[in-house]
Structures are given as structure tokens and as C-alpha cells.
Motif scaffolding. Structure first.
Motif, short mmCIF file in Angstrom:
data_model
loop_
_atom_site.label_atom_id
_atom_site.label_comp_id
_atom_site.label_asym_id
_atom_site.label_seq_id
_atom_site.Cartn_x
_atom_site.Cartn_y
_atom_site.Cartn_z
N GLY A 1 0.83 -1.22 0.00
CA GLY A 1 0.00 0.00 0.00
C GLY A 1 0.86 1.25 0.00
N LYS A 2 0.29 2.32 0.56
CA LYS A 2 0.94 3.65 0.48
C LYS A 2 2.29 3.68 1.20
N ILE A 3 2.30 3.22 2.46
CA ILE A 3 3.55 3.35 3.21
C ILE A 3 4.62 2.35 2.71
N VAL B 1 7.45 -9.72 -2.75
CA VAL B 1 6.31 -8.91 -2.32
C VAL B 1 5.08 -9.81 -2.33
N ALA B 2 4.17 -9.58 -1.36
CA ALA B 2 2.91 -10.34 -1.34
C ALA B 2 1.74 -9.38 -1.20
N SER B 3 0.74 -9.62 -2.04
CA SER B 3 -0.50 -8.86 -1.99
C SER B 3 -1.65 -9.86 -2.00
N ARG B 4 -2.83 -9.39 -1.59
CA ARG B 4 -4.01 -10.27 -1.72
C ARG B 4 -4.44 -10.35 -3.18
N SER B 5 -3.87 -9.47 -4.02
CA SER B 5 -4.24 -9.47 -5.43
C SER B 5 -3.00 -9.67 -6.29
N THR C 1 -0.55 -14.60 -1.84
CA THR C 1 -0.97 -14.78 -0.44
C THR C 1 0.21 -14.39 0.44
N TYR C 2 -0.13 -13.89 1.63
CA TYR C 2 0.93 -13.50 2.58
C TYR C 2 1.65 -14.74 3.11
N THR C 3 0.92 -15.86 3.22
CA THR C 3 1.52 -17.10 3.74
C THR C 3 2.67 -17.57 2.84
N ILE D 1 6.05 -5.32 7.36
CA ILE D 1 4.59 -5.47 7.35
C ILE D 1 3.94 -4.10 7.25
N GLY D 2 3.28 -3.86 6.11
CA GLY D 2 2.67 -2.55 5.84
C GLY D 2 1.17 -2.63 5.68
N THR D 3 0.55 -3.59 6.40
CA THR D 3 -0.92 -3.74 6.35
C THR D 3 -1.55 -2.85 7.44
N PRO D 4 -2.88 -2.68 7.43
CA PRO D 4 -3.52 -1.89 8.49
C PRO D 4 -3.29 -2.50 9.89
N ILE E 1 8.94 2.63 14.18
CA ILE E 1 8.88 4.06 14.52
C ILE E 1 10.17 4.69 14.01
N TRP E 2 10.14 5.07 12.76
CA TRP E 2 11.35 5.51 12.04
C TRP E 2 11.94 6.77 12.63
N THR E 3 11.07 7.64 13.25
CA THR E 3 11.52 8.90 13.86
C THR E 3 12.70 8.68 14.80
N SER F 1 -13.07 4.45 5.21
CA SER F 1 -11.61 4.53 5.05
C SER F 1 -10.91 3.86 6.23
N ARG F 2 -9.66 3.49 6.01
CA ARG F 2 -8.86 2.90 7.09
C ARG F 2 -8.87 3.78 8.33
N LEU F 3 -8.82 5.09 8.13
CA LEU F 3 -8.69 6.02 9.25
C LEU F 3 -9.94 6.11 10.11
N ILE G 1 0.30 8.45 18.05
CA ILE G 1 1.42 7.61 18.54
C ILE G 1 2.74 8.38 18.48
N TYR G 2 2.88 9.32 17.53
CA TYR G 2 4.16 10.04 17.40
C TYR G 2 4.42 10.98 18.59
N PRO G 3 3.49 11.89 18.93
CA PRO G 3 3.71 12.71 20.13
C PRO G 3 3.92 11.86 21.39
N1 NAP Z 1 5.69 4.91 9.24
C1 NAP Z 1 4.94 5.76 8.57
O1 NAP Z 1 5.37 6.84 8.19
C2 NAP Z 1 3.54 5.37 8.22
C3 NAP Z 1 2.84 6.17 7.35
C4 NAP Z 1 1.58 5.76 6.97
C5 NAP Z 1 1.05 4.58 7.49
N2 NAP Z 1 1.74 3.84 8.37
C6 NAP Z 1 1.16 2.58 8.92
O2 NAP Z 1 1.20 1.58 7.90
C7 NAP Z 1 0.02 0.79 7.92
C8 NAP Z 1 -0.63 0.82 6.53
O3 NAP Z 1 -0.99 2.14 6.20
P1 NAP Z 1 -1.20 2.61 4.68
O4 NAP Z 1 -1.64 4.01 4.75
O5 NAP Z 1 -0.03 2.25 3.86
O6 NAP Z 1 -2.46 1.69 4.29
P2 NAP Z 1 -2.95 1.28 2.83
O7 NAP Z 1 -2.42 2.18 1.77
O8 NAP Z 1 -4.41 1.09 2.95
O9 NAP Z 1 -2.23 -0.11 2.60
C9 NAP Z 1 -2.44 -1.21 3.39
C10 NAP Z 1 -2.21 -2.46 2.56
O10 NAP Z 1 -2.53 -3.56 3.38
C11 NAP Z 1 -3.14 -4.59 2.61
N3 NAP Z 1 -4.34 -5.08 3.30
C12 NAP Z 1 -4.51 -6.32 3.77
N4 NAP Z 1 -5.72 -6.48 4.31
C13 NAP Z 1 -6.35 -5.32 4.16
C14 NAP Z 1 -7.66 -4.87 4.48
N5 NAP Z 1 -8.57 -5.68 5.04
N6 NAP Z 1 -7.99 -3.61 4.18
C15 NAP Z 1 -7.09 -2.79 3.60
N7 NAP Z 1 -5.83 -3.16 3.27
C16 NAP Z 1 -5.48 -4.42 3.54
C17 NAP Z 1 -3.46 -4.01 1.24
O11 NAP Z 1 -2.59 -4.62 0.31
P3 NAP Z 1 -3.06 -5.86 -0.61
O12 NAP Z 1 -4.56 -5.94 -0.56
O13 NAP Z 1 -2.52 -5.49 -1.95
O14 NAP Z 1 -2.41 -7.05 -0.02
C18 NAP Z 1 -3.12 -2.53 1.35
O15 NAP Z 1 -2.46 -2.02 0.22
C19 NAP Z 1 -0.85 1.35 9.05
O16 NAP Z 1 -0.70 0.56 10.19
C20 NAP Z 1 -0.30 2.75 9.29
O17 NAP Z 1 -0.40 3.20 10.64
C21 NAP Z 1 2.98 4.21 8.72
#
Ligand code: NAP
Length: 325
Positions: A10-12, A31-35, A54-56, A69-72, A121-123, A161-163, A178-180
Motif C-alpha cells: 500500500g501507500k507506506i 512482495v505479497a498482496s491479496r491481489s 498470499t501472505y503465507t 509489514i505494511g498492512t492496516p 517508529i522511524w523517527t 476509510s482505514r482512518l 502515537i508520534y507525540p
Molecule cells: N511509518 C509511517 O510513516 C507510516 C505512514 C503511513 C502509514 N503507516 C502505517 O502503515 C500501515 C498501513 O498504512 P497505509 O496508509 O499504507 O495503508 P494502505 O495504503 O491502505 O495499505 C495497506 C495495505 O494492506 C493490505 N491489506 C490487507 N488487508 C487489508 C484490508 N482488510 N484492508 C485494507 N488493506 C489491507 C493491502 O494490500 P493488498 O490488498 O494489496 O495485499 C493494502 O495495500 C498502518 O498501520 C499505518 O499506521 C505508517
């Protein structure tokens, strides 16, 4: 070469990989995605040789040493445990879990499998943060009495949305608050008293949170987070002999200033070609090379204390996620 696998492109993950491809001694192997399409697209973008739908499969892959791990948030526990039980080291996005009991299970799993686990926590590893901590340990601002830090942005309200989605542990606290909290925990440790108020969205997550912490030393921290208000995203650390300001956006700060009591100011700027994830990546590499299960700089104990504080804040502002009912 340390071989990385990416779960959840995803984004991060995309930003993280922009740095990862440039760090010496590291390679993105899978890399692993659900798609399958999303895995293909990401693999093409970063020239990744192995892709899985698959992630497995990635967790079991012989081509992977360490998994990012960059999932929600709500999947961090299961995805980390999946990787750890398959003897893969893990760097898991923040918040590393949704609550303390999830994190305890993850830490136990890392220890049982003798694998490395760290919250991303990259900070903590940025040169600006290191400089700030160095100034504080040299007592340049004297004793810390007051920390102010915020992280807010006015996004649009989307209940799916995730948020804002409670099923994905949405809300400002776990996402940006979490950052502050990380800052105050890093400089002052575990608070003696916690007071929090929240503005709760129609979906039941905190659109904003305001937090005051008090420490045994008498120091206070005033912290806030928001998904509905633009805030400066600055941090100031006030002491008996002056203050340090971490300029916006302070959690990825490229500039800090030191304000002495006599009103003179020193400042430092930090610029390089990286987005900032490079430094945590290097820390993961060093720890794995030394056979560690945790980083001395960002320990399991630290993440647990931070999580306990967030649990208490959510208890006070009455945000409880469906999986916790
Ligand atoms: N360190 C930082 O600077 C930073 C910045 C932003 C976010 N984060 C953290 O990173 C995590 C992901 O954030 P993001 O903004 O990158 O999220 P995002 O863009 O929504 O990406 C999350 C990825 O997780 C996968 N996923 C698996 N199950 C899912 C579900 N049920 N619903 C949605 N996505 C699902 C999806 O990939 P596939 O479906 O392709 O497998 C999706 O692309 C969060 O915990 C967030 O707090 C950290």
C-alpha cells in the motif's frame, strides 16, 4: 545481502521501498498482496524477483530473511506471528499492534522463534532526533519540564476509510497520536498520570484526541492528534535553561533549533537523498547481523509501555474496537 519481503503493498510500503532499494546491503526479494495484479505492479515498480498472491507464501518463502509489514493495524499481530513462526525477522509498521495483549503475544512469538521484531517508529533513528537527544543528554536545556507536540491533518470524513473504520482500528490516536506519545515516552518514560479527551466520530473512533501526561519529576506533556484539523505538526521540548524546537513535520524533522535562555538560537539542518526510512532499515540490518531479537534503541519494553499508554487513553475516551468487545 539481507533479503526483504514486503507484505501489503500500500501507500507506506511504497515509500518505505523507495528508501530500501537505495540502502547498502539490502535487497527486496519478494512482495505479497491479496491481489496478483497489485503484487505484479509493485514487483515491476521496484524490480522485485518474487511475487505472491498470499501472505503465507511470502512468510514461507526461502527467498526472504526479514519481512516488512505494511498492512492496516488490525492485521499486524497475525501477519507478524505468521512470519515469526516461519522463522522470518519482522519490522512491523506502527502501531505494532492494536493493544497490549496483542503485542505481548507477538513478543512471546519472537522470543520463542529467536527472531527479530521491531515497531517501525522511524523517527527514533533519524539524525534530527538523535541530535535532539544528544542536546538533552548534554543538559543544554536543563531539566525537561514541558513537552508540546501535535500531529493533525484535516482529511475528508469517509466512514469506510482505514482512518475512520473501527474494524481497521481507525482513529487519530493509533494512526498519528502515537508520534507525540512516542516523543514523551522517549524523553520522560512512563507517565504517572494520564488525562485524555476525544472527539468521537459517528463511526466510534477518535477524530481528535487531546492528552496531558504528568511525570513523577513534575514534567508535563501536552499532546494532540487529529484527523479533522490541520495543526502545525511541531514539537517543543521545554527545559529550565531553554527549549528545543523540532520543525514541521517534526516526526520526520529536517531542522531543529535550540533556544537558549539568553535568547540566542542555534540551529541544525539535515538533508539527504532519503525519505528517512533508511535509518530504521540500517538498525534492523545491524540487529539481525548480531542475532538480536530486539533493538536496544527501540526495545520491546518501550513498545509495550507506549501501547499501555494508548490503551489507557482509549479507555478514557471510550474508543473500543469491535475485535476487543
Ligand atoms: N511509518 C509511517 O510513516 C507510516 C505512514 C503511513 C502509514 N503507516 C502505517 O502503515 C500501515 C498501513 O498504512 P497505509 O496508509 O499504507 O495503508 P494502505 O495504503 O491502505 O495499505 C495497506 C495495505 O494492506 C493490505 N491489506 C490487507 N488487508 C487489508 C484490508 N482488510 N484492508 C485494507 N488493506 C489491507 C493491502 O494490500 P493488498 O490488498 O494489496 O495485499 C493494502 O495495500 C498502518 O498501520 C499505518 O499506521 C505508517
Amino acid at each position: 545481502m539481507l533479503k526483504w519481503g514486503i507484505i501489503g503493498p500500500g501507500k507506506i510500503s511504497r515509500k518505505f521501498c523507495q528508501d530500501l532499494i537505495k540502502v547498502d546491503g539490502m535487497t527486496i526479494s519478494a512482495v505479497a498482496s491479496r491481489s496478483v495484479d497489485r503484487a505484479d505492479k509493485f514487483a515491476q515498480e521496484f524490480n522485485i524477483p518474487n511475487k505472491y498472491d498470499t501472505y503465507t507464501q511470502l512468510a514461507q518463502s526461502p527467498h526472504v530473511d526479514v519481512v516488512y509489514i505494511g498492512t492496516p493495524h488490525t492485521f499486524h499481530k497475525d501477519h507478524s506471528i505468521l512470519c515469526l513462526t516461519n522463522k522470518k525477522h519482522v519490522l512491523c509498521e506502527k502501531p505494532i499492534a492494536v493493544n497490549t495483549s496483542e503485542l505481548q503475544a507477538m513478543i512471546a512469538c519472537a522470543q520463542e522463534n529467536n527472531c527479530f521484531l521491531m515497531e517501525a517508529i522511524w523517527t527514533k533513528f533519524l539524525p534530527s532526533f538523535k541530535k535532539m537527544q544528544q542536546l538533552i543528554s548534554q543538559e543544554v536545556i536543563g531539566e525537561i519540564k514541558m513537552i508540546q507536540a501535535d500531529f493533525g491533518f484535516a482529511g475528508s470524513y469517509d466512514p469506510n476509510s482505514r482512518l475512520y473504520n473501527p474494524k481497521l482500528a481507525g482513529g487519530s490516536l493509533l494512526d498519528v497520536g502515537i508520534y507525540p506519545l512516542f516523543l514523551s515516552h522517549s524523553l520522560l518514560g512512563t507517565p504517572a498520570t494520564i488525562h485524555a479527551l476525544g472527539n468521537i466520530s459517528p463511526t466510534g473512533v477518535d477524530a481528535s484526541a487531546a492528552i496531558i501526561l504528568k511525570y513523577e519529576s513534575g514534567a508535563l506533556a501536552c499532546l494532540n492528534s487529529s484527523l479533522e484539523a490541520d495543526t502545525p505538526i511541531e514539537a517543543t521540548i521545554g527545559g529550565t535553561k531553554g527549549f528545543i524546537k523540532m520543525h514541521s513535520r517534526w516526526h520526520e524533522s529536517r531542522k531543529i533549533t535550540l533556544h537558549h535562555k539568553n535568547e540566542t538560537i542555534d540551529s541544525w539542518e539535515f538533508h539527504d537523498e532519503f525519505l528517512g526510512y533508511k535509518y530504521e532499515i540500517e538498525e534492523v540490518g545491524k540487529c539481525i547481523q548480531k542475532g538480536k531479537v530486539e533493538s536496544d534503541r527501540l526495545t520491546h519494553h518501550f513498545s509495550l509501555n507506549l501501547m499501555r499508554t494508548m490503551d489507557e487513553i482509549r479507555r478514557q475516551i471510550e474508543v473500543r474496537y469491535p475485535m476487543e468487545q
